[in-house]
Design a protein around this motif. Structure first.
Motif, mmCIF file in Angstrom:
data_model
loop_
_atom_site.group_PDB
_atom_site.id
_atom_site.type_symbol
_atom_site.label_atom_id
_atom_site.label_comp_id
_atom_site.label_asym_id
_atom_site.label_seq_id
_atom_site.Cartn_x
_atom_site.Cartn_y
_atom_site.Cartn_z
ATOM 1 N N PHE A 1 -10.649 -0.607 -9.875
ATOM 2 C CA PHE A 1 -9.502 -0.415 -9.525
ATOM 3 C C PHE A 1 -8.792 -1.008 -8.244
ATOM 4 O O PHE A 1 -9.887 -1.349 -7.176
ATOM 5 N N GLY A 2 -7.700 -1.213 -7.981
ATOM 6 C CA GLY A 2 -6.926 -1.456 -6.721
ATOM 7 C C GLY A 2 -7.157 -0.185 -5.863
ATOM 8 O O GLY A 2 -7.250 0.951 -6.235
ATOM 9 N N SER A 3 -6.497 -0.428 -4.640
ATOM 10 C CA SER A 3 -6.496 0.572 -3.775
ATOM 11 C C SER A 3 -5.346 1.752 -3.824
ATOM 12 O O SER A 3 -5.195 2.478 -3.383
ATOM 13 N N GLY A 4 -4.497 0.858 -4.704
ATOM 14 C CA GLY A 4 -3.234 2.034 -5.115
ATOM 15 C C GLY A 4 -1.921 1.612 -4.200
ATOM 16 O O GLY A 4 -2.149 1.095 -3.027
ATOM 17 N N TYR B 1 -4.444 -2.456 -16.570
ATOM 18 C CA TYR B 1 -3.842 -1.091 -16.808
ATOM 19 C C TYR B 1 -3.060 -0.667 -15.472
ATOM 20 O O TYR B 1 -3.341 -1.220 -14.348
ATOM 21 N N MET C 1 0.595 8.421 -6.487
ATOM 22 C CA MET C 1 -0.253 7.090 -6.213
ATOM 23 C C MET C 1 -0.212 6.119 -7.822
ATOM 24 O O MET C 1 -0.333 6.800 -8.682
ATOM 25 N N TYR D 1 -14.022 0.203 -15.017
ATOM 26 C CA TYR D 1 -12.854 -0.431 -14.607
ATOM 27 C C TYR D 1 -13.099 -0.906 -13.094
ATOM 28 O O TYR D 1 -13.877 -0.403 -12.411
ATOM 29 N N GLN E 1 -1.160 8.584 -10.673
ATOM 30 C CA GLN E 1 -2.187 9.640 -10.088
ATOM 31 C C GLN E 1 -1.358 10.477 -9.162
ATOM 32 O O GLN E 1 -0.951 10.111 -8.082
ATOM 33 N N LEU F 1 -1.976 3.256 -9.578
ATOM 34 C CA LEU F 1 -3.304 2.519 -9.526
ATOM 35 C C LEU F 1 -3.383 1.483 -10.442
ATOM 36 O O LEU F 1 -2.939 1.705 -11.810
ATOM 37 N N ALA G 1 -6.192 13.936 -12.216
ATOM 38 C CA ALA G 1 -6.816 12.655 -12.679
ATOM 39 C C ALA G 1 -5.860 11.649 -12.784
ATOM 40 O O ALA G 1 -4.761 11.745 -13.087
ATOM 41 N N PRO G 2 -6.236 10.609 -12.864
ATOM 42 C CA PRO G 2 -5.249 9.223 -13.232
ATOM 43 C C PRO G 2 -4.794 9.452 -14.538
ATOM 44 O O PRO G 2 -5.574 9.651 -15.780
ATOM 45 N N ARG H 1 0.732 -1.350 0.033
ATOM 46 C CA ARG H 1 0.052 0.259 0.010
ATOM 47 C C ARG H 1 0.988 1.310 -0.043
ATOM 48 O O ARG H 1 0.364 2.350 -0.494
ATOM 49 N N TYR I 1 -1.994 2.969 -13.952
ATOM 50 C CA TYR I 1 -2.498 4.560 -14.062
ATOM 51 C C TYR I 1 -1.322 5.179 -13.025
ATOM 52 O O TYR I 1 -1.030 4.628 -11.761
#
Lengths: 113, 113
Positions: free
Chosen positions: A104-107, A33, A88, A102, A37, A90, A42-43, A9, A35
């Motif tokens: 998303f994971g928690s990043g 994907y 971050m 999508y 951020q 993602l 925005a991502p 995390r 990303y």
């Protein structure tokens, strides 16, 4: 529950020291994907995989690489992190025809010191 | 070049009020318009989505209005609650791009007690 899991995390790395972020999914989605951020933005898409087919965005720095050894896992490698890479990160997946949004994971929050 | 423009950048609304976020897209044909909600330190989560053959979609307190001719869509949060305080991103998927979403810049919503 089916989900997208990102580890760790939080990641702190030294300037210039290679770092790997990981993502796993239990959704059996073909598309994954990565990303980036930054705060209050925005991502920004770095790259994505359709199955094993890798697609790099034109403005993704060469410093960023990715691996997808199988459907479930995807890795983001930053070869020589700079201070500007603190962000971050993602991971997201989508269904084969993109018929839903999508997931998303928690990043992973990356800090470069 | 950003193809999805989102406004306002930030929004403060009193508890019980209506939050309205607007997005407009440019000439690219899109076939799917999701909204994502993101809390600090978390990944974005799909909130609600609409397709262009529908003018409105409602899920609980959240409503998307879609105006195809104007190339605009908006998110309405009715009876806003402090727990709705988050950043909201609109997105659009190009028809020729099976999965790659174009994100708006995001709107930070703060709901005051």
């Amino acid at each position: 529950d089916a989900m997208v899991i990102q580890n760790p995390r939080y990641q702190v790395t030294q300037f210039g020291k290679p770092v790997t972020l990981s993502c796993s999914q239990t959704l059996n989605h073909n598309v994954m994907y990565w990303y980036q951020q930054k705060s209050s933005q925005a991502p920004k898409l770095l790259f994505h995989y359709y199955d094993k087919d890798f697609n790099n965005e034109a403005d993704t720095p060469d410093n960023f690489q990715s691996r997808r050894p199988n459907t479930s896992f995807c890795f983001l490698d930053i070869r020589s992190p700079g201070l500007g890479d603190a962000a971050m990160y993602l991971c997201a997946t989508s269904s084969p025809l993109g018929t839903s949004g999508y997931t998303f994971g928690s990043g992973t929050r990356l800090t470069v010191v | 070049q950003q193809q999805v423009k989102q406004s306002p950048q930030s929004l403060i609304v009193q508890k019980g009020g209506i939050s309205i976020i607007n997005c407009a897209y440019e000439n690219t044909a899109f076939d799917y318009f999701p909204w994502y909600q993101q809390f600090p330190g978390k990944g974005p989560a799909l909130l609600i989505a609409i397709r262009p053959d529908v003018s409105e979609k409602k899920e609980g307190r959240f409503t998307i209005s879609f105006n195809k001719s104007a190339k605009q869509f908006s998110l309405h949060i009715m009876d806003s609650q402090p727990g709705d305080s988050a950043t909201y991103f609109c997105a659009a998927r190009p028809t020729d791009s099976w999965g790659k979403l174009q994100f708006g810049a995001g709107t930070q919503v703060v709901v005051t007690p």
